[in-house]
Design a protein around this motif. Sequence first.
Motif, PDB file in Angstrom:
ATOM      1  N   ARG A 181      46.956  14.333  63.158  1.00 43.26           N
ATOM      2  CA  ARG A 181      45.808  13.690  63.589  1.00 43.26           C
ATOM      3  C   ARG A 181      46.616  12.196  64.206  1.00 43.26           C
ATOM      4  N   ALA A 182      47.531  11.641  63.344  1.00 43.40           N
ATOM      5  CA  ALA A 182      48.371  10.568  63.867  1.00 43.40           C
ATOM      6  C   ALA A 182      49.106  10.590  65.124  1.00 43.40           C
ATOM      7  N   ASP A 209      46.882  10.608  68.050  1.00 42.35           N
ATOM      8  CA  ASP A 209      46.103   9.474  68.216  1.00 42.35           C
ATOM      9  C   ASP A 209      47.260   8.352  68.841  1.00 42.35           C
ATOM     10  N   ASP A 210      48.478   8.255  68.401  1.00 42.35           N
ATOM     11  CA  ASP A 210      49.741   7.506  68.526  1.00 42.35           C
ATOM     12  C   ASP A 210      50.172   7.564  69.819  1.00 42.35           C
ATOM     13  N   PRO A 250      47.267   9.896  73.237  1.00 42.07           N
ATOM     14  CA  PRO A 250      45.650   9.806  73.408  1.00 42.07           C
ATOM     15  C   PRO A 250      44.841  10.355  74.616  1.00 42.07           C
ATOM     16  N   GLN A 261      38.997  14.424  60.735  1.00 47.16           N
ATOM     17  CA  GLN A 261      38.314  13.893  62.132  1.00 47.16           C
ATOM     18  C   GLN A 261      38.942  14.633  63.329  1.00 47.16           C
ATOM     19  N   ASP A 297      38.697  16.821  67.034  1.00 43.49           N
ATOM     20  CA  ASP A 297      37.686  16.710  68.197  1.00 43.49           C
ATOM     21  C   ASP A 297      36.683  17.886  68.124  1.00 43.49           C
TER      22      ASP A 297
END
Length: 250
Positions: free
Chosen positions: A61-62, A65-66, A69, A91, A93
């Motif tokens: 996930r990180a 996200d990082d 995006p 979390q 998508d």
Amino acid sequence: MPAKLSVNLNAIAMLRNRRDLPWPSVTGLGRIAMAAGASGLTVHPRPDQRHVRFSDLAPIRALLDDEFPGAEFNMEGFPDEGFLSLVEAAQPDQVTLVPDDPTQATSDHGWDFEASRSVLETVVSRLKKGGFRVSLFSDGDASEDGLRIAREVGADRIELYTGPYGGCYDDPSEAARIVEQLGRTADFAAGLGLDVNAGHDLTVDNLPALAARIPALAEVSIGHALTAEALEYGMAEAVKRFRKACGQAV
């Protein structure tokens, strides 16, 4: 628009898990796949953690996200409380619900939508309240009544189980028959307002015919064959080969 490619990391994790060592790196190869143009990453965290481990979820996930995006994280699993708790912590998508027994080696059938309607209504409602897109694993020859139920319980998508299609790699006439059946199922689902994903034993050889028959195919999730290609060509080139098979410009 060509189907998006989500790279399933389970086969990489299974190889890593043969030793009590951190390589091959699940996130490291996920990073290479994303840099090569994959649209997202998929995991199926089984209760025995024989593939992706629960501890892999937050780093994946990180990573997205990082560094990527807008990319998507897709979690697959049987909707027991353990899996739903993992989903709510990680979390993703998209959540793809599969009717697997925990002891199964891999997913090998779609939901019996009529028999599972009550369970799916409860779970899909919970996930939708959490803001997740929900996809339901479906047999390629699912009945029209079953697909109507998938829509009525609140699913956003179905994922066509393409194992039988992949299994007839040496029988072109049977492959053509199955791809037409998958296409008819996709057509009916789309008419109900369901988007259509696909996955299981898709290869660079059989994917183009499926994508041609289902031009509105939203996403394919591929792990085993893509990992096998990566052993021969490297992860980045394997991703590019599958993107081309989806009809994407590479």
